[in-house]
Design a protein around this motif. Structure first.
Motif, PDB file in Angstrom:
ATOM      1  N   ASP A   1       0.819  -1.212   0.000  1.00 63.15           N
ATOM      2  CA  ASP A   1       0.000   0.000   0.000  1.00 63.15           C
ATOM      3  C   ASP A   1       0.854   1.264   0.000  1.00 63.15           C
ATOM      4  O   ASP A   1       0.335   2.373  -0.142  1.00 63.15           O
ATOM      5  N   SER A   2       2.184   1.107   0.162  1.00 66.29           N
ATOM      6  CA  SER A   2       3.113   2.222   0.046  1.00 66.29           C
ATOM      7  C   SER A   2       4.473   1.659  -0.330  1.00 66.29           C
ATOM      8  O   SER A   2       4.729   0.456  -0.171  1.00 66.29           O
ATOM      9  N   LEU A   3       5.360   2.513  -0.818  1.00 67.31           N
ATOM     10  CA  LEU A   3       6.691   2.057  -1.190  1.00 67.31           C
ATOM     11  C   LEU A   3       7.467   1.613   0.050  1.00 67.31           C
ATOM     12  O   LEU A   3       7.262   2.135   1.152  1.00 67.31           O
ATOM     13  N   ILE A   4       8.387   0.672  -0.146  1.00 68.05           N
ATOM     14  CA  ILE A   4       9.194   0.180   0.966  1.00 68.05           C
ATOM     15  C   ILE A   4       9.977   1.315   1.615  1.00 68.05           C
ATOM     16  O   ILE A   4      10.165   1.337   2.836  1.00 68.05           O
ATOM     17  N   ALA A   5      10.428   2.277   0.826  1.00 70.95           N
ATOM     18  CA  ALA A   5      11.166   3.412   1.395  1.00 70.95           C
ATOM     19  C   ALA A   5      10.348   4.161   2.436  1.00 70.95           C
ATOM     20  O   ALA A   5      10.909   4.808   3.325  1.00 70.95           O
ATOM     21  N   ASP A   6       9.019   4.066   2.334  1.00 72.54           N
ATOM     22  CA  ASP A   6       8.144   4.790   3.245  1.00 72.54           C
ATOM     23  C   ASP A   6       7.728   3.976   4.461  1.00 72.54           C
ATOM     24  O   ASP A   6       6.980   4.482   5.306  1.00 72.54           O
ATOM     25  N   CYS A   7       8.177   2.726   4.559  1.00 69.59           N
ATOM     26  CA  CYS A   7       7.804   1.899   5.725  1.00 69.59           C
ATOM     27  C   CYS A   7       8.996   1.080   6.223  1.00 69.59           C
ATOM     28  O   CYS A   7       8.818  -0.035   6.708  1.00 69.59           O
ATOM     29  N   SER A   8      10.214   1.654   6.102  1.00 68.81           N
ATOM     30  CA  SER A   8      11.411   0.895   6.464  1.00 68.81           C
ATOM     31  C   SER A   8      12.431   1.774   7.186  1.00 68.81           C
ATOM     32  O   SER A   8      12.364   2.999   7.149  1.00 68.81           O
ATOM     33  N   PHE A   9      13.386   1.084   7.812  1.00 70.74           N
ATOM     34  CA  PHE A   9      14.559   1.760   8.379  1.00 70.74           C
ATOM     35  C   PHE A   9      15.733   0.799   8.301  1.00 70.74           C
ATOM     36  O   PHE A   9      15.558  -0.424   8.214  1.00 70.74           O
ATOM     37  N   ILE A  10      16.938   1.333   8.329  1.00 66.62           N
ATOM     38  CA  ILE A  10      18.142   0.506   8.401  1.00 66.62           C
ATOM     39  C   ILE A  10      18.685   0.588   9.816  1.00 66.62           C
ATOM     40  O   ILE A  10      18.758   1.666  10.416  1.00 66.62           O
ATOM     41  N   GLY A  11      19.062  -0.561  10.352  1.00 63.87           N
ATOM     42  CA  GLY A  11      19.602  -0.606  11.705  1.00 63.87           C
ATOM     43  C   GLY A  11      20.744  -1.587  11.829  1.00 63.87           C
ATOM     44  O   GLY A  11      20.918  -2.472  10.985  1.00 63.87           O
ATOM     45  N   SER A  12      21.532  -1.414  12.870  1.00 66.17           N
ATOM     46  CA  SER A  12      22.546  -2.416  13.218  1.00 66.17           C
ATOM     47  C   SER A  12      21.841  -3.507  14.012  1.00 66.17           C
ATOM     48  O   SER A  12      21.047  -3.232  14.916  1.00 66.17           O
TER      49      SER A  12
END
Length: 226
Positions: free
Chosen positions: A94-105
């Motif tokens: 329902d939205s792009l992955i860029a809009d529902c993600s984060f990068i973490g260690s």
């Protein structure tokens, strides 16, 4: 070596039922798998959401673990690859992955860092808690309290959000997520809905989402001796 993962929490495109969406989601990975850029990912996990108390439930959680920091940067810079994947994303989510993600260690605090079912909580630190204090307390005493609270838990891990790549921050506006693995669905749901889970860490953060998932590992190219 620090391990980095992109983590996302997704809802399906309205054209799909949840049951029809899951195999379509699997095909999203199959689109990426033969491309050279997939070599930057050594572990890819899709987790179907099985329990979510949100009024608009989520459908999936995924994590892609990069081979190295250099591989992470190479992947993020591959404009052609991401253009292809975004074209598919508009049909799947329902939205792009860029809009529902984060990068973490990614940090496995206890156990093997895997299991058949897991609780995933997405966390936003309280404004009254400094960023450095949050990380120290969360990775320190908080982790110990989580392990003590659930003797039946198989494993526990934390994903600490890194500095965002874009000026407006990560699409999923969190400071991290934590994962608790169990050997069956029932104890995972019991944990996720318990007052104990809601209480532990509440002085450090608010919880933006709590979901119970399975864990399906679609790629694992890690060195087993590492």
């Amino acid at each position: 070596m620090t391990v980095y993962r992109i983590n996302y929490l997704a809802r399906r495109h309205p054209q799909w039922t949840h049951a029809a969406w899951v195999p379509r989601w699997r095909r999203h990975w199959r689109l990426a798998e033969p491309r050279p850029e997939s070599a930057t990912v050594r572990r890819y996990i899709q987790c179907e959401v099985l329990h979510d108390a949100d009024p608009v439930p989520h459908d999936g959680v995924a994590s892609a673990e990069y081979v190295s920091l250099a591989a992470r940067h190479a992947n993020r810079a591959a404009a052609g690859y991401h253009r292809i994947m975004r074209q598919d994303e508009v049909q799947v989510f329902d939205s792009l992955i860029a809009d529902c993600s984060f990068i973490g260690s990614h940090h496995v605090v206890f156990g093997a860092g895997t299991g058949p079912f897991k609780v995933v909580r997405f966390l936003k630190r309280r404004a009254s808690v400094a960023a450095g204090d949050f990380v120290r307390a969360w990775r320190g005493l908080h982790g110990a309290r989580m392990i003590e609270a659930w003797p039946a838990m198989l494993s526990y891990a934390q994903n600490v959000a890194v500095v965002p790549e874009r000026p407006d921050g990560w699409g999923l506006n969190v400071d991290g997520s934590e994962e608790l693995w169990f050997d069956a669905l029932a104890p995972a749901v019991a944990c996720a809905t318990s007052e104990t889970l809601q209480r532990i860490g509440s002085h450090l953060f608010t919880v933006t989402a709590t979901v119970v998932t399975d864990e399906v590992i679609l790629k694992d190219a890690r060195d087993p001796s590492a």
